[in-house]
Design a protein around this motif. Structure first.
Motif, PDB file in Angstrom:
ATOM      1  N   PHE A  20     -17.387  73.612   3.286  1.00 29.82           N
ATOM      2  CA  PHE A  20     -16.505  72.495   3.608  1.00 29.82           C
ATOM      3  C   PHE A  20     -16.799  71.285   2.720  1.00 29.82           C
ATOM      4  O   PHE A  20     -15.882  70.661   2.171  1.00 29.82           O
ATOM      5  N   LEU A  21     -18.067  70.941   2.563  1.00 27.04           N
ATOM      6  CA  LEU A  21     -18.438  69.766   1.771  1.00 27.04           C
ATOM      7  C   LEU A  21     -18.053  69.932   0.306  1.00 27.04           C
ATOM      8  O   LEU A  21     -17.569  68.985  -0.339  1.00 27.04           O
ATOM      9  N   VAL A  22     -18.269  71.135  -0.243  1.00 32.24           N
ATOM     10  CA  VAL A  22     -17.897  71.381  -1.639  1.00 32.24           C
ATOM     11  C   VAL A  22     -16.392  71.225  -1.817  1.00 32.24           C
ATOM     12  O   VAL A  22     -15.905  70.564  -2.759  1.00 32.24           O
ATOM     13  N   PHE A  23     -15.610  71.796  -0.913  1.00 33.05           N
ATOM     14  CA  PHE A  23     -14.161  71.719  -1.036  1.00 33.05           C
ATOM     15  C   PHE A  23     -13.629  70.333  -0.681  1.00 33.05           C
ATOM     16  O   PHE A  23     -12.573  69.926  -1.185  1.00 33.05           O
ATOM     17  N   LEU A  24     -14.326  69.594   0.180  1.00 39.18           N
ATOM     18  CA  LEU A  24     -13.895  68.233   0.486  1.00 39.18           C
ATOM     19  C   LEU A  24     -13.965  67.357  -0.764  1.00 39.18           C
ATOM     20  O   LEU A  24     -13.056  66.560  -1.033  1.00 39.18           O
ATOM     21  N   ARG A  25     -15.031  67.521  -1.537  1.00 39.53           N
ATOM     22  CA  ARG A  25     -15.133  66.754  -2.777  1.00 39.53           C
ATOM     23  C   ARG A  25     -14.012  67.126  -3.740  1.00 39.53           C
ATOM     24  O   ARG A  25     -13.405  66.260  -4.391  1.00 39.53           O
ATOM     25  N   LEU A  26     -13.689  68.421  -3.805  1.00 40.41           N
ATOM     26  CA  LEU A  26     -12.569  68.845  -4.644  1.00 40.41           C
ATOM     27  C   LEU A  26     -11.243  68.296  -4.118  1.00 40.41           C
ATOM     28  O   LEU A  26     -10.366  67.899  -4.890  1.00 40.41           O
ATOM     29  N   GLY A  27     -11.091  68.267  -2.793  1.00 36.23           N
ATOM     30  CA  GLY A  27      -9.866  67.746  -2.199  1.00 36.23           C
ATOM     31  C   GLY A  27      -9.668  66.265  -2.438  1.00 36.23           C
ATOM     32  O   GLY A  27      -8.539  65.772  -2.431  1.00 36.23           O
ATOM     33  N   ILE A  35      -2.251  74.152 -11.432  1.00 38.25           N
ATOM     34  CA  ILE A  35      -2.918  74.623 -12.646  1.00 38.25           C
ATOM     35  C   ILE A  35      -4.195  73.824 -12.881  1.00 38.25           C
ATOM     36  O   ILE A  35      -5.250  74.377 -13.216  1.00 38.25           O
ATOM     37  N   ALA A  36      -4.102  72.507 -12.694  1.00 43.61           N
ATOM     38  CA  ALA A  36      -5.297  71.676 -12.824  1.00 43.61           C
ATOM     39  C   ALA A  36      -6.326  72.028 -11.755  1.00 43.61           C
ATOM     40  O   ALA A  36      -7.535  72.070 -12.029  1.00 43.61           O
ATOM     41  N   HIS A  37      -5.869  72.312 -10.539  1.00 44.50           N
ATOM     42  CA  HIS A  37      -6.794  72.682  -9.465  1.00 44.50           C
ATOM     43  C   HIS A  37      -7.585  73.931  -9.840  1.00 44.50           C
ATOM     44  O   HIS A  37      -8.797  74.009  -9.593  1.00 44.50           O
ATOM     45  N   LEU A  38      -6.893  74.910 -10.407  1.00 42.12           N
ATOM     46  CA  LEU A  38      -7.583  76.143 -10.789  1.00 42.12           C
ATOM     47  C   LEU A  38      -8.629  75.879 -11.864  1.00 42.12           C
ATOM     48  O   LEU A  38      -9.674  76.532 -11.905  1.00 42.12           O
ATOM     49  N   GLY A  39      -8.361  74.908 -12.732  1.00 43.62           N
ATOM     50  CA  GLY A  39      -9.360  74.517 -13.719  1.00 43.62           C
ATOM     51  C   GLY A  39     -10.570  73.865 -13.077  1.00 43.62           C
ATOM     52  O   GLY A  39     -11.722  74.158 -13.435  1.00 43.62           O
ATOM     53  N   PHE A  40     -10.330  72.980 -12.095  1.00 44.84           N
ATOM     54  CA  PHE A  40     -11.434  72.365 -11.351  1.00 44.84           C
ATOM     55  C   PHE A  40     -12.261  73.436 -10.637  1.00 44.84           C
ATOM     56  O   PHE A  40     -13.494  73.378 -10.616  1.00 44.84           O
ATOM     57  N   PHE A  41     -11.569  74.405 -10.033  1.00 44.03           N
ATOM     58  CA  PHE A  41     -12.260  75.471  -9.294  1.00 44.03           C
ATOM     59  C   PHE A  41     -13.141  76.288 -10.236  1.00 44.03           C
ATOM     60  O   PHE A  41     -14.278  76.635  -9.889  1.00 44.03           O
ATOM     61  N   THR A  43     -14.513  75.372 -13.033  1.00 40.35           N
ATOM     62  CA  THR A  43     -15.690  74.577 -13.403  1.00 40.35           C
ATOM     63  C   THR A  43     -16.725  74.576 -12.281  1.00 40.35           C
ATOM     64  O   THR A  43     -17.932  74.720 -12.530  1.00 40.35           O
ATOM     65  N   GLU A  44     -16.249  74.446 -11.038  1.00 37.28           N
ATOM     66  CA  GLU A  44     -17.161  74.328  -9.893  1.00 37.28           C
ATOM     67  C   GLU A  44     -17.792  75.660  -9.520  1.00 37.28           C
ATOM     68  O   GLU A  44     -19.006  75.750  -9.298  1.00 37.28           O
ATOM     69  N   PHE A  45     -16.999  76.725  -9.457  1.00 34.42           N
ATOM     70  CA  PHE A  45     -17.471  77.978  -8.863  1.00 34.42           C
ATOM     71  C   PHE A  45     -17.955  79.006  -9.882  1.00 34.42           C
ATOM     72  O   PHE A  45     -18.745  79.883  -9.531  1.00 34.42           O
ATOM     73  N   VAL A  46     -17.487  78.908 -11.114  1.00 32.72           N
ATOM     74  CA  VAL A  46     -17.930  79.845 -12.151  1.00 32.72           C
ATOM     75  C   VAL A  46     -18.995  79.202 -13.030  1.00 32.72           C
ATOM     76  O   VAL A  46     -20.080  79.770 -13.229  1.00 32.72           O
ATOM     77  N   ALA A  47     -18.694  78.017 -13.569  1.00 30.65           N
ATOM     78  CA  ALA A  47     -19.603  77.392 -14.533  1.00 30.65           C
ATOM     79  C   ALA A  47     -20.770  76.672 -13.852  1.00 30.65           C
ATOM     80  O   ALA A  47     -21.923  76.828 -14.270  1.00 30.65           O
ATOM     81  N   ARG A  48     -20.493  75.895 -12.797  1.00 28.66           N
ATOM     82  CA  ARG A  48     -21.536  75.055 -12.213  1.00 28.66           C
ATOM     83  C   ARG A  48     -22.352  75.784 -11.153  1.00 28.66           C
ATOM     84  O   ARG A  48     -23.575  75.897 -11.247  1.00 28.66           O
ATOM     85  N   ARG A  49     -21.703  76.293 -10.122  1.00 29.80           N
ATOM     86  CA  ARG A  49     -22.424  76.910  -9.005  1.00 29.80           C
ATOM     87  C   ARG A  49     -22.660  78.402  -9.198  1.00 29.80           C
ATOM     88  O   ARG A  49     -23.463  78.997  -8.481  1.00 29.80           O
ATOM     89  N   ARG A  50     -21.910  79.024 -10.102  1.00 25.07           N
ATOM     90  CA  ARG A  50     -22.038  80.448 -10.400  1.00 25.07           C
ATOM     91  C   ARG A  50     -21.876  81.300  -9.145  1.00 25.07           C
ATOM     92  O   ARG A  50     -22.591  82.269  -8.933  1.00 25.07           O
TER      93      ARG A  50
END
Length: 405
Positions: A20-27, A35-41, A43-50
């Motif tokens: 919830f906290l991770v997605f709240l920051r994204l929200g 399309i921009a949201h998918l780019g943010f995702f 970065t967050e879930f593949v590149a940063r948090r893996r």
């Protein structure tokens, strides 16, 4: 379990609160549309948090594009499922959706307090900006989804069909015809994929698919037998969330037909909310919360907003959870890939029809309107200005023009 450095951590899980906290920051920070949201995702879930590999993230995105509903929200729900099960799906959706939903409900109360919007110059500015936003969406989707003559022809035919049959039946029919044309005439290649690491039981998946169709078929029957306006509202938004392919701006004609044509609210109020939805982060489908708030009869206000919000997003839960265990097989199947090509081309045609009516016909009445729309489109496409800034500038420009003339 700790992930090895440089590899995705797909073996461990997180509690719903962390999701919830991770997605709240994204929200709160994800401006710019799906399309921009998918780019943010990514970065967050593949590149940063893996949390996911590139391949698995691409699988999830492909599934979200294959199914109706908001693409970025479905991706978020799937990520939530993979990290924290069904509770994680709900946590991901709440975190990503809550900021924009609350902002649009508040905007709806402001519009209701103002009353008659027919002469509001700032409202006219929002409607003009909507022309630029939808035009940008049409152009971007056409480049990606209609790269050849055959799919351009499908898009053109869908535009004509939607304008000739300006109802929900026309929009759904255009999508169905596009899928059939794709099935018979567009080649579908076979590809090999690594299976998606899904950790929910097939019972959950099958139950979700059954509930999706049960509500899609049962809600109209319940509305006709009870005459309940609240149930009719929920049914209209559930149907819109169930039948719109492409998500985002493509839901505009469905929602316009579902709310303005029956007289639940005026077209001015509808387009004012659509313009305001460009200025907030998170999924565009939270536009439903605004529409429920400004309805002319109860349930409206915050209760109506939450009812419509639940209605339009509930299909996304069923359609995100249901096909997950079967997606690898579906995506590899050449027939399904052919159908998807035709459906995507038809979606472009529907959006082009919506660009003309109601967006263009309701906003462009004078040379100054066209000039503002052209500048707004230039800012979005060439200068990559954030949509919220373009919305503010468009409203200000329309207000300035009204003072000048």
């Amino acid at each position: 379990m700790t992930a090895v450095a440089g590899t995705p951590d797909t073996t461990s899980s997180d509690g719903p609160w962390k999701v919830f906290l991770v997605f709240l920051r994204l929200g709160l920070t994800s401006f710019g549309g799906p399309i921009a949201h998918l780019g943010f995702f990514r970065t967050e879930f593949v590149a940063r948090r893996r949390w996911l590999s590139e391949e698995h993230y691409a699988d999830i995105v492909a599934l979200s594009q294959f199914l109706p509903g908001p693409a970025s929200s479905k991706v978020g729900i799937m990520v939530g499922v993979l990290r924290a099960g069904i509770a994680g799906a709900l946590a991901a959706w709440l975190g990503f959706t809550l900021p924009s939903a609350l902002a649009l409900i508040a905007f709806g109360y402001g519009v209701a307090a103002i009353g008659d919007l027919a002469g509001a110059s700032w409202l006219h500015g929002l409607k003009i900006v909507a022309v630029a936003v939808v035009a940008q969406a049409v152009w971007g989707m056409a480049k990606n989804l209609c790269p050849d003559r055959e799919r351009l022809a499908i898009a053109a035919a869908a535009t004509v069909f939607a304008l000739m049959v300006p109802t929900t039946l026309g929009q759904v029919g255009a999508i169905a015809i596009g899928g059939l044309i794709g099935w018979f005439f567009l080649p579908g290649e076979t590809i090999a994929l690594t299976p998606l690491p899904v950790r929910i039981s097939r019972l959950w998946s099958i139950g979700s698919i059954v509930l999706f169709f049960a509500l899609l078929i049962g809600l109209p029957i319940a509305v006709s037998s009870t005459g309940s306006h609240a149930l009719a509202m929920f049914d209209a938004f559930y149907r819109s969330g169930s039948l719109v392919f492409g998500g985002g701006h493509v839901v505009l004609p469905l929602l316009q037909a579902a709310t303005v044509q029956p007289g639940w609210l005026g077209n001015d109020a509808f387009l004012a909310g659509y313009g305001a939805a460009q200025a907030v982060p998170g999924p565009l489908f939270t536009f439903a919360a605004y529409l429920g708030t400004v309805m002319s009869q109860p349930p409206n206000g915050w209760a109506g907003g939450l009812l419509c919000l639940a209605g339009i997003f509930l299909p996304s839960f069923f359609l995100a959870i249901g096909p997950l265990p079967f997606w690898t097989w579906i995506r590899q199947h050449p027939v399904m890939r052919s159908v998807l090509k035709g459906v995507n081309a038809a979606v472009v045609g529907l959006l082009l029809a919506a660009l003309y009516d109601p967006v263009w016909t309701s906003a462009i009445h004078a040379p100054a309107d066209f000039a503002i729309a052209a500048v707004a489109l230039l800012l979005l496409v060439s200068w990559k200005a954030p949509p919220w800034l373009v919305v503010i500038l468009g409203a200000a420009a329309a207000f300035a023009v009204s003072l000048r003339f």
